[in-house]
Design an enzyme around this catalytic site. Structure first.
Site, mmCIF file in Angstrom:
data_model
loop_
_atom_site.group_PDB
_atom_site.id
_atom_site.type_symbol
_atom_site.label_atom_id
_atom_site.label_comp_id
_atom_site.label_asym_id
_atom_site.label_seq_id
_atom_site.Cartn_x
_atom_site.Cartn_y
_atom_site.Cartn_z
ATOM 1 N N HIS A 107 0.819 -1.222 0.000
ATOM 2 C CA HIS A 107 0.000 0.000 0.000
ATOM 3 C C HIS A 107 0.851 1.270 0.000
ATOM 4 C CE1 HIS A 107 -3.766 -2.276 1.684
ATOM 5 N NE2 HIS A 107 -3.538 -2.513 0.418
ATOM 6 N N SER A 177 -7.468 -6.844 9.614
ATOM 7 C CA SER A 177 -8.897 -7.130 9.789
ATOM 8 C C SER A 177 -9.435 -8.016 8.676
ATOM 9 C CB SER A 177 -9.690 -5.821 9.844
ATOM 10 O OG SER A 177 -9.473 -5.075 8.667
HETATM 11 P P1 OAD Z 1 -7.457 -2.544 10.379
HETATM 12 O O1 OAD Z 1 -7.458 -1.317 11.243
HETATM 13 O O2 OAD Z 1 -8.614 -2.771 9.475
HETATM 14 O O3 OAD Z 1 -7.359 -3.833 11.315
HETATM 15 C C1 OAD Z 1 -6.411 -3.918 12.330
HETATM 16 C C2 OAD Z 1 -6.512 -5.306 12.951
HETATM 17 O O4 OAD Z 1 -5.504 -5.414 13.936
HETATM 18 C C3 OAD Z 1 -7.843 -5.591 13.649
HETATM 19 O O5 OAD Z 1 -8.362 -6.823 13.181
HETATM 20 C C4 OAD Z 1 -7.454 -5.685 15.127
HETATM 21 O O6 OAD Z 1 -8.225 -6.680 15.826
HETATM 22 C C5 OAD Z 1 -6.008 -6.112 15.047
HETATM 23 N N1 OAD Z 1 -5.177 -5.719 16.190
HETATM 24 C C6 OAD Z 1 -5.317 -4.659 17.033
HETATM 25 N N2 OAD Z 1 -4.339 -4.644 17.937
HETATM 26 C C7 OAD Z 1 -3.547 -5.711 17.689
HETATM 27 C C8 OAD Z 1 -2.349 -6.240 18.267
HETATM 28 N N3 OAD Z 1 -1.770 -5.655 19.317
HETATM 29 N N4 OAD Z 1 -1.807 -7.339 17.712
HETATM 30 C C9 OAD Z 1 -2.370 -7.957 16.642
HETATM 31 N N5 OAD Z 1 -3.491 -7.498 16.052
HETATM 32 C C10 OAD Z 1 -4.078 -6.403 16.570
HETATM 33 O O7 OAD Z 1 -6.088 -2.530 9.594
HETATM 34 P P2 OAD Z 1 -5.646 -3.292 8.274
HETATM 35 O O8 OAD Z 1 -6.236 -4.668 8.221
HETATM 36 O O9 OAD Z 1 -4.190 -3.148 8.151
HETATM 37 O O10 OAD Z 1 -5.395 0.598 3.318
HETATM 38 O O11 OAD Z 1 -6.338 -2.407 7.177
HETATM 39 C C11 OAD Z 1 -6.126 -2.765 5.846
HETATM 40 C C12 OAD Z 1 -6.039 -1.549 4.985
HETATM 41 O O12 OAD Z 1 -7.223 -0.768 5.120
HETATM 42 C C13 OAD Z 1 -4.936 -0.591 5.331
HETATM 43 O O13 OAD Z 1 -3.703 -0.920 4.772
HETATM 44 C C14 OAD Z 1 -5.429 0.682 4.748
HETATM 45 C C15 OAD Z 1 -6.821 0.600 5.304
HETATM 46 O O14 OAD Z 1 -7.742 1.418 4.859
HETATM 47 C C16 OAD Z 1 -4.971 1.647 2.591
HETATM 48 O O15 OAD Z 1 -4.578 2.688 3.089
HETATM 49 C C17 OAD Z 1 -5.040 1.389 1.135
#
Ligand code: OAD
Length: 237
Positions: A107, A177
């Site tokens: 990204h 997520s």
């Molecule tokens: P999200 O904010 O959607 O999800 C974060 C995940 O991390 C959640 O499922 C939480 O349960 C988990 N989490 C929180 N604390 C944690 C910890 N200490 N250890 C392990 N897991 C934990 O973030 P992403 O999945 O990265 O895209 O989001 C995907 C994309 O959507 C991002 O890259 C961005 C966003 O919009 C772009 O900017 C294109």
């Protein structure tokens, strides 16, 4: 043993960077989706620049550092070399700072900007505005944008990622997520022999599809899982 790791915002949460879909999911009253699009940039470039300037400043604060999970992945790369690949959705550079070099930032990266006209990519640590001059061609104006994949744009290196997924013997998904595609689709590109592991304190829509789900914070679970992989690869020779 080929290991592919996918990381998301959760791995950086313990380094003080808020996730995208946390309880504080708004930035100055905007959903990230409203400022992270090409349309938003065309309509209100100042707002979009401000959003990313905030983020760029945040990741450079002294308190924001790689945590134990980032460090464990750096050690795993040292142990496995070319059998290791890290694909991150994060734009915060914490994997690179921890010492990983086999990283695909699908990204983009906050500490880079791109020229819309020439496609050149520049390292960038400062604020960016519409008036920021092109670093080496003053005739090109208003061409710089964050080197970030916005909603509606195609992530980088998708063919290489798909290749790595097909070849992986172990796939570990950490702190994501599982709601944003194509990253969320990498799991389904792995083959049947591949052992798939999810590390996330909370369930995700993809959890039932993993062989194993570890409901722990990344800083606790990643060092344990990566140590197990290193022990196994030593046994296998
Ligand atoms: P999200 O904010 O959607 O999800 C974060 C995940 O991390 C959640 O499922 C939480 O349960 C988990 N989490 C929180 N604390 C944690 C910890 N200490 N250890 C392990 N897991 C934990 O973030 P992403 O999945 O990265 O895209 O989001 C995907 C994309 O959507 C991002 O890259 C961005 C966003 O919009 C772009 O900017 C294109």
């Amino acid at each position: 043993m080929k290991v592919l790791v996918l990381t998301g915002a959760g791995i950086s949460a313990e380094s003080g960077i808020s996730t995208f879909r946390g309880s504080d999911g708004l930035w100055e009253g905007h959903k990230p989706q409203e400022v992270a699009t090409p349309e938003a940039f065309a309509d209100n470039p100042a707002l979009v620049h401000r959003f990313y300037n905030d983020r760029r400043r945040q990741i450079q604060q002294a308190t924001v550092r790689p945590n134990a999970a980032h460090q464990a992945l750096a050690l795993l790369e040292t142990a496995l070399g070319e059998d290791f690949l890290l694909v991150t959705q994060n734009v915060d550079n914490l994997h690179q700072r921890a010492g990983n070099s086999r990283v695909i930032a699908m990204h983009g990266e906050l500490l880079k900007v791109r020229c819309n006209e020439t496609g050149e990519i520049f390292d960038w640590h400062e604020d960016l505005t519409e008036g920021t001059p092109h670093p080496n061609n003053p005739l090109i104006q208003k061409s710089l944008r964050p080197h970030i994949v916005w909603f509606g744009e195609t992530p980088f290196y998708l063919p290489q990622i798909e290749d790595a997924a097909r070849q992986a013997d172990v796939f570990i998904s950490v702190g994501t997520s599982g709601t944003v595609y194509p990253a969320a689709g990498i799991l389904s590109q792995t083959q049947s022999h591949c052992r798939t592991i999810e590390i996330n304190p909370f369930p995700t829509p993809l959890s039932p599809k993993f062989d194993e789900t570890i409901r722990q914070k990344a800083s606790i679970a990643v060092p344990i899982v990566t140590q197990q992989i290193q022990d196994q690869s030593i046994i296998r020779g």
